[in-house]
Write an enzyme that holds these catalytic residues in place. Structure first.
Site, short mmCIF file in Angstrom:
data_model
loop_
_atom_site.label_atom_id
_atom_site.label_comp_id
_atom_site.label_asym_id
_atom_site.label_seq_id
_atom_site.Cartn_x
_atom_site.Cartn_y
_atom_site.Cartn_z
N ARG A 49 23.18 59.53 43.16
CA ARG A 49 23.11 58.69 41.83
C ARG A 49 24.10 59.55 40.75
O ARG A 49 24.46 58.84 39.92
CB ARG A 49 22.11 58.41 41.18
N TYR A 101 34.73 34.42 31.99
CA TYR A 101 33.86 34.44 33.19
C TYR A 101 32.35 34.11 32.39
O TYR A 101 31.89 34.94 31.81
CB TYR A 101 33.92 35.74 33.91
N ASP A 174 38.93 42.75 30.68
CA ASP A 174 38.53 42.30 32.12
C ASP A 174 39.79 41.87 32.60
O ASP A 174 40.32 40.70 32.51
CB ASP A 174 37.44 41.05 31.98
N LYS A 199 36.73 41.01 43.69
CA LYS A 199 37.75 40.17 43.80
C LYS A 199 38.81 40.73 44.72
O LYS A 199 38.86 41.15 45.42
CB LYS A 199 37.78 39.50 42.54
C1 LIG Z 1 36.82 37.52 35.76
C2 LIG Z 1 35.24 37.93 36.47
N1 LIG Z 1 34.76 39.11 35.72
C3 LIG Z 1 33.54 39.63 36.15
C4 LIG Z 1 32.99 39.01 37.24
C5 LIG Z 1 31.51 39.58 37.64
O1 LIG Z 1 32.02 40.36 38.61
P1 LIG Z 1 30.81 40.56 39.88
O2 LIG Z 1 30.36 39.16 40.51
O3 LIG Z 1 31.41 41.66 40.86
O4 LIG Z 1 29.59 41.21 39.22
C6 LIG Z 1 33.33 37.99 37.79
C7 LIG Z 1 32.59 37.23 39.07
O5 LIG Z 1 32.91 36.00 39.19
C8 LIG Z 1 34.74 37.27 37.21
O6 LIG Z 1 35.25 36.17 37.82
#
Ligand SMILES: Cc1ncc(COP(=O)(O)O)c(C=O)c1O
Length: 377
Positions: A49, A101, A174, A199
């Site tokens: 951890r 998101y 993001d 992704k």
């Molecule tokens: C643009 C974006 N940010 C964050 C996330 C969240 O990521 P995770 O699914 O790996 O928790 C997603 C998930 O679809 C996303 O499309």
């Protein structure tokens, strides 16, 4: 050697030639690490951890790709986002885009309500709204996602940074969709970059992971590091290894997906079955000029189609797809299609005539034909 180009950095991800001759790192599975008779740690690591031996090459690479000074990997993108939220304190003010998101918007809204954080949801296509929402001294964080789910609205990163800095707020971007191949927010003044590494960074629909990259080693970063450690939102060792492997092909995958997406968007735009193709690479997209100025050589593999025949036509087209896989998520080798409102559920604000496409690595003609036959009545 002067600093290596992104394609060189990713191609060599984790590559080494250790004393055993390994060119790729072995997977280190131990969760606990031994001490000698004087209680000294043999490897410098105590417990996984605290950080697995799998992390340093991965985090060093992610930090370099996004031009930061340090990076942390997490068990998911939202675990990374949660760590950023945990760096706020009760009474702070947080600004989140209306278009982002949905999972993050939901998390941030609940977090703010539960922990005494003031929250403003702002339309980032109108900078006067951001300027009006900023509360100098109280706004501690401005969250940005660009291009943003699922309309692929483009946010002016330089302008958001200028306004946020003027009010003393940090900016977290993001950057899951553009990846460091297409946009590097820290170069434009952002403080933190977040990736759902699930992704494009991994790119093979087989790892759930998140990453944060920081522009400075400040108190906020220290709080984020402490949170990952104390709450244990760490990445598994196998996932870390797979992510490092996926990163090796990041540049070629992102460029190829972007090329195919632009070709498909251009061909599909005049199709009578659609009343809009939402893709920042198209001159008709409201964010096109901005996207050209802050995206480097492509507009990503993400686009949305809006069907002239409404929800029924969107669902009918989805049901006929043969090459596209009907599944959520994005950034994989296989192309994905999703009726976004169905995936987000009853509270979704996404237009019901919208289908989101994540363009993968298949031949553009196969994808085009698949869409044409799916549009046919
Ligand atoms: C643009 C974006 N940010 C964050 C996330 C969240 O990521 P995770 O699914 O790996 O928790 C997603 C998930 O679809 C996303 O499309």
């Amino acid at each position: 050697m002067k600093s290596e180009k992104l394609s060189t950095l990713v191609a060599r991800a984790g590559s080494m030639a250790d004393s055993n001759g390994h060119v790729v790192p072995p997977i280190a599975m131990s969760t606990t690490f031994a001490r000698d008779g004087e209680q000294r740690l043999l490897s410098g690591v105590d417990y996984s951890r605290d950080g697995s031996p799998m992390y340093p090459p991965l985090e060093a690479l992610l930090s370099k790709l996004d031009r930061g000074v340090a990076a942390l990997v997490f068990s998911s993108g939202l675990a990374a986002a949660h760590a950023v939220l945990m760096s706020l304190r009760p009474g702070d003010h947080l600004i989140v885009p209306q278009a982002c998101y949905w999972g993050f918007r939901k998390l941030a809204t609940q977090f703010a309500a539960d922990w005494g954080i003031a929250l403003s949801l702002v339309d980032f296509t109108d900078n006067s709204q951001l300027a009006a929402a900023l509360r100098p001294g109280q706004t501690k964080l401005v969250w940005v996602e660009t291009p943003a789910n699922p309309s692929w609205e483009v946010t002016d990163l330089r302008e958001v940074v200028r306004l946020a800095k003027g009010a003393g707020a940090a900016v977290c971007v993001d950057s899951t969709v553009p990846t460091p191949v297409l946009t590097r927010p820290i170069e434009l003044g952002a403080d933190l970059v977040l990736h759902s590494a699930t992704k494009y960074l991994n790119g093979h629909s087989d790892v759930l992971a998140g990453a944060l990259i920081t522009a400075q080693l400040d108190e906020r970063w220290q709080r984020i590091c402490t949170h990952r450690h104390d709450a244990g939102a760490v990445l598994g060792n196998v996932e870390a290894w797979l992510l490092l492997r996926g990163l090796k092909t990041l540049e070629v995958r992102v460029r190829r997906c972007s090329q195919t997406a632009l070709e498909l968007a251009t061909r599909l735009e005049p199709h009578p079955a659609l009343h809009a193709v939402l893709y920042p690479g198209l001159a008709s997209h409201p964010g096109h000029t901005l996207a050209r100025s802050q995206m480097d050589g492509g507009f990503s593999g993400m686009m949305s189609l809006r069907f002239a025949g409404g929800e029924a036509a969107a669902l009918a087209a989805c049901s006929k797809l043969r090459v596209f896989v009907r599944a959520t998520s994005l950034g994989a080798t296989e192309s994905l299609a999703e009726h976004r409102a169905t995936v987000e559920g009853p509270a979704s604000r996404v237009p019901r005539d919208l289908v989101r496409l994540s363009i993968g690595l298949e031949d553009v003609e196969d994808l085009y034909e698949d869409l044409l036959q799916a549009f046919a009545g």
